[in-house]
Design a protein around this motif. Structure first.
Motif, PDB file in Angstrom:
ATOM      1  N   ASP A 113      63.914 -23.329 -51.186  1.00  0.00           N
ATOM      2  CA  ASP A 113      64.561 -22.371 -51.669  1.00  0.00           C
ATOM      3  C   ASP A 113      63.672 -22.365 -53.090  1.00  0.00           C
ATOM      4  OD1 ASP A 113      65.942 -21.274 -49.886  1.00  0.00           O
ATOM      5  OD2 ASP A 113      67.863 -22.496 -50.375  1.00  0.00           O
ATOM      6  N   SER A 114      63.379 -23.314 -53.752  1.00  0.00           N
ATOM      7  CA  SER A 114      62.763 -23.368 -54.992  1.00  0.00           C
ATOM      8  C   SER A 114      61.854 -24.547 -55.336  1.00  0.00           C
ATOM      9  CB  SER A 114      63.712 -23.555 -56.056  1.00  0.00           C
ATOM     10  OG  SER A 114      64.599 -24.716 -56.002  1.00  0.00           O
ATOM     11  N   GLU A 115      60.823 -24.449 -56.439  1.00  0.00           N
ATOM     12  CA  GLU A 115      60.132 -25.555 -56.785  1.00  0.00           C
ATOM     13  C   GLU A 115      60.785 -26.962 -57.036  1.00  0.00           C
ATOM     14  OE1 GLU A 115      56.245 -26.125 -59.742  1.00  0.00           O
ATOM     15  OE2 GLU A 115      57.805 -24.888 -60.482  1.00  0.00           O
ATOM     16  N   GLU A 116      62.089 -26.567 -57.462  1.00  0.00           N
ATOM     17  CA  GLU A 116      62.745 -27.810 -57.848  1.00  0.00           C
ATOM     18  C   GLU A 116      63.006 -28.624 -56.715  1.00  0.00           C
ATOM     19  OE1 GLU A 116      63.761 -24.766 -59.122  1.00  0.00           O
ATOM     20  OE2 GLU A 116      62.625 -25.283 -61.115  1.00  0.00           O
ATOM     21  N   GLU A 117      63.582 -27.829 -55.217  1.00  0.00           N
ATOM     22  CA  GLU A 117      63.768 -28.120 -53.986  1.00  0.00           C
ATOM     23  C   GLU A 117      62.524 -29.067 -53.655  1.00  0.00           C
ATOM     24  OE1 GLU A 117      66.058 -27.238 -50.097  1.00  0.00           O
ATOM     25  OE2 GLU A 117      65.583 -25.731 -51.321  1.00  0.00           O
ATOM     26  N   LEU A 118      61.374 -28.429 -53.842  1.00  0.00           N
ATOM     27  CA  LEU A 118      60.106 -29.010 -53.280  1.00  0.00           C
ATOM     28  C   LEU A 118      59.863 -30.219 -53.772  1.00  0.00           C
ATOM     29  CD1 LEU A 118      56.946 -26.731 -52.313  1.00  0.00           C
ATOM     30  CD2 LEU A 118      56.618 -28.780 -53.951  1.00  0.00           C
ATOM     31  N   LEU A 119      60.109 -30.380 -55.127  1.00  0.00           N
ATOM     32  CA  LEU A 119      59.788 -31.554 -55.870  1.00  0.00           C
ATOM     33  C   LEU A 119      60.948 -32.661 -55.471  1.00  0.00           C
ATOM     34  CD1 LEU A 119      58.669 -30.372 -59.099  1.00  0.00           C
ATOM     35  CD2 LEU A 119      57.113 -30.950 -57.578  1.00  0.00           C
ATOM     36  N   THR A 120      61.926 -32.302 -55.148  1.00  0.00           N
ATOM     37  CA  THR A 120      63.265 -33.296 -54.668  1.00  0.00           C
ATOM     38  C   THR A 120      62.771 -33.792 -53.386  1.00  0.00           C
ATOM     39  OG1 THR A 120      64.818 -32.062 -55.883  1.00  0.00           O
ATOM     40  CG2 THR A 120      65.653 -33.412 -54.179  1.00  0.00           C
ATOM     41  N   HIS A 122      59.709 -33.852 -52.054  1.00  0.00           N
ATOM     42  CA  HIS A 122      58.536 -35.066 -52.329  1.00  0.00           C
ATOM     43  C   HIS A 122      58.919 -36.421 -52.752  1.00  0.00           C
ATOM     44  CE1 HIS A 122      54.590 -35.883 -53.310  1.00  0.00           C
ATOM     45  NE2 HIS A 122      54.467 -36.327 -54.535  1.00  0.00           N
ATOM     46  N   LYS A 123      59.922 -36.278 -53.704  1.00  0.00           N
ATOM     47  CA  LYS A 123      60.502 -37.600 -54.097  1.00  0.00           C
ATOM     48  C   LYS A 123      61.366 -38.256 -53.062  1.00  0.00           C
ATOM     49  CE  LYS A 123      60.880 -36.471 -58.884  1.00  0.00           C
ATOM     50  NZ  LYS A 123      61.624 -36.039 -60.071  1.00  0.00           N
ATOM     51  N   ALA A 124      62.079 -37.569 -52.101  1.00  0.00           N
ATOM     52  CA  ALA A 124      62.568 -38.183 -51.157  1.00  0.00           C
ATOM     53  C   ALA A 124      61.857 -38.787 -49.870  1.00  0.00           C
ATOM     54  CB  ALA A 124      63.630 -36.993 -50.470  1.00  0.00           C
ATOM     55  N   ALA A 125      60.818 -37.949 -49.931  1.00  0.00           N
ATOM     56  CA  ALA A 125      59.759 -38.481 -48.672  1.00  0.00           C
ATOM     57  C   ALA A 125      59.184 -39.981 -49.336  1.00  0.00           C
ATOM     58  CB  ALA A 125      58.672 -37.397 -48.556  1.00  0.00           C
ATOM     59  N   GLN A 126      58.909 -39.862 -50.406  1.00  0.00           N
ATOM     60  CA  GLN A 126      58.223 -41.135 -50.973  1.00  0.00           C
ATOM     61  C   GLN A 126      59.139 -42.103 -50.982  1.00  0.00           C
ATOM     62  OE1 GLN A 126      57.300 -39.802 -55.097  1.00  0.00           O
ATOM     63  NE2 GLN A 126      54.859 -39.497 -54.409  1.00  0.00           N
ATOM     64  N   ALA A 127      60.398 -41.774 -51.263  1.00  0.00           N
ATOM     65  CA  ALA A 127      61.380 -42.886 -51.174  1.00  0.00           C
ATOM     66  C   ALA A 127      61.603 -43.565 -49.725  1.00  0.00           C
ATOM     67  CB  ALA A 127      62.805 -42.501 -51.544  1.00  0.00           C
ATOM     68  N   GLU A 128      61.289 -42.835 -48.802  1.00  0.00           N
ATOM     69  CA  GLU A 128      61.378 -43.106 -47.269  1.00  0.00           C
ATOM     70  C   GLU A 128      60.023 -43.588 -46.739  1.00  0.00           C
ATOM     71  OE1 GLU A 128      63.948 -43.216 -45.370  1.00  0.00           O
ATOM     72  OE2 GLU A 128      65.400 -42.685 -46.866  1.00  0.00           O
ATOM     73  N   ASN A 129      59.049 -43.958 -47.609  1.00  0.00           N
ATOM     74  CA  ASN A 129      57.703 -44.139 -47.018  1.00  0.00           C
ATOM     75  C   ASN A 129      56.833 -43.235 -46.326  1.00  0.00           C
ATOM     76  OD1 ASN A 129      55.503 -45.943 -47.328  1.00  0.00           O
ATOM     77  ND2 ASN A 129      56.006 -47.330 -45.764  1.00  0.00           N
ATOM     78  N   ILE A 130      57.393 -41.959 -46.484  1.00  0.00           N
ATOM     79  CA  ILE A 130      56.742 -40.806 -45.657  1.00  0.00           C
ATOM     80  C   ILE A 130      55.614 -40.078 -46.698  1.00  0.00           C
ATOM     81  CG2 ILE A 130      57.134 -38.753 -44.517  1.00  0.00           C
ATOM     82  CD1 ILE A 130      59.953 -39.654 -43.858  1.00  0.00           C
ATOM     83  N   LEU A 131      54.446 -40.064 -46.084  1.00  0.00           N
ATOM     84  CA  LEU A 131      53.301 -39.144 -46.538  1.00  0.00           C
ATOM     85  C   LEU A 131      53.992 -37.733 -46.906  1.00  0.00           C
ATOM     86  CD1 LEU A 131      50.294 -40.395 -44.480  1.00  0.00           C
ATOM     87  CD2 LEU A 131      50.893 -41.264 -46.865  1.00  0.00           C
ATOM     88  N   ILE A 151      54.992 -27.603 -49.288  1.00  0.00           N
ATOM     89  CA  ILE A 151      54.852 -29.315 -49.251  1.00  0.00           C
ATOM     90  C   ILE A 151      54.708 -29.581 -47.716  1.00  0.00           C
ATOM     91  CG2 ILE A 151      57.423 -29.548 -49.135  1.00  0.00           C
ATOM     92  CD1 ILE A 151      56.773 -32.162 -50.474  1.00  0.00           C
ATOM     93  N   ALA A 152      53.696 -30.395 -47.333  1.00  0.00           N
ATOM     94  CA  ALA A 152      53.554 -30.983 -46.165  1.00  0.00           C
ATOM     95  C   ALA A 152      54.144 -32.463 -46.218  1.00  0.00           C
ATOM     96  CB  ALA A 152      52.177 -31.280 -45.717  1.00  0.00           C
ATOM     97  N   ILE A 153      55.138 -32.837 -45.101  1.00  0.00           N
ATOM     98  CA  ILE A 153      55.855 -34.046 -45.202  1.00  0.00           C
ATOM     99  C   ILE A 153      55.642 -34.703 -43.957  1.00  0.00           C
ATOM    100  CG2 ILE A 153      58.073 -35.255 -45.436  1.00  0.00           C
ATOM    101  CD1 ILE A 153      59.155 -32.611 -47.047  1.00  0.00           C
ATOM    102  N   GLY A 154      55.110 -35.886 -43.545  1.00  0.00           N
ATOM    103  CA  GLY A 154      54.602 -36.421 -42.438  1.00  0.00           C
ATOM    104  C   GLY A 154      53.090 -36.246 -42.427  1.00  0.00           C
TER     105      GLY A 154
END
Length: 171
Positions: A113-120, A122-131, A151-154
């Protein structure tokens, strides 16, 4: 039968030599057959903190819905995201990339929904050790230069991705 001449003997000898040399190189450098058990055992040497090593691997692409990009723009940005994820995986986690490709390289687009959610995310993926990779647009068509669009997650196992993106709706 004909008479064996020195030139026919030379040609025959050369043919034998070429055949023997070719066979040597084919047998010497041919890839060794590996069973699926051997492949799995070798791939398990590179371990991640994912729950199930046999889980389906996927790539999630979070598309910013608030930018109101047209379909073609979304497709292009998702293409950039998929290529970025592939390149990052190839460099940082090649075995993970192989597993994802073995599952068909599944890609799923979801709404952000927003840039803020996109950045969130990104941080959540990093916390889970996901690229993860964030795509910024050049700004030549529909959005402002430097806008974070996708954002590409994985790639990562579905069970790990669900912790980060499981709440998001399909695009």
């Amino acid at each position: 039968m004909g008479i064996i001449t020195s030139s026919s003997l030379t040609i025959f000898s050369a043919g034998i030599g070429i055949g023997v040399t070719s066979a040597y190189f084919i047998l010497r450098f041919k890839p060794k057959h590996r069973s699926s058990d051997d492949i799995w055992k070798n791939e398990m040497e590179e371990r991640y903190e994912f729950e199930d090593p046999k889980d389906e691997y996927r790539l999630i692409m979070g598309v910013r819905n608030d930018l109101k990009m047209q379909k073609g723009k979304v497709a292009a940005q998702c293409g950039h995201a998929a290529v970025a994820a592939y390149a990052k995986s190839l460099k940082e986690r090649p075995i993970l990339l192989k597993k994802w490709l073995r599952y068909g390289g599944t890609k799923i687009a979801v709404r952000v929904d927003s840039e803020e959610e996109l950045l969130t995310l990104h941080k959540a993926a990093q916390a889970e050790n996901i690229l993860s990779s964030i795509i910024r647009d050049a700004g030549q068509t529909q959005v402002a230069p430097g806008s974070r669009t996708v954002i590409a997650i994985g790639p990562a196992p579905k069970s790990a991705l669900d912790k980060v993106t499981g709440h998001l709706k399909l695009y």
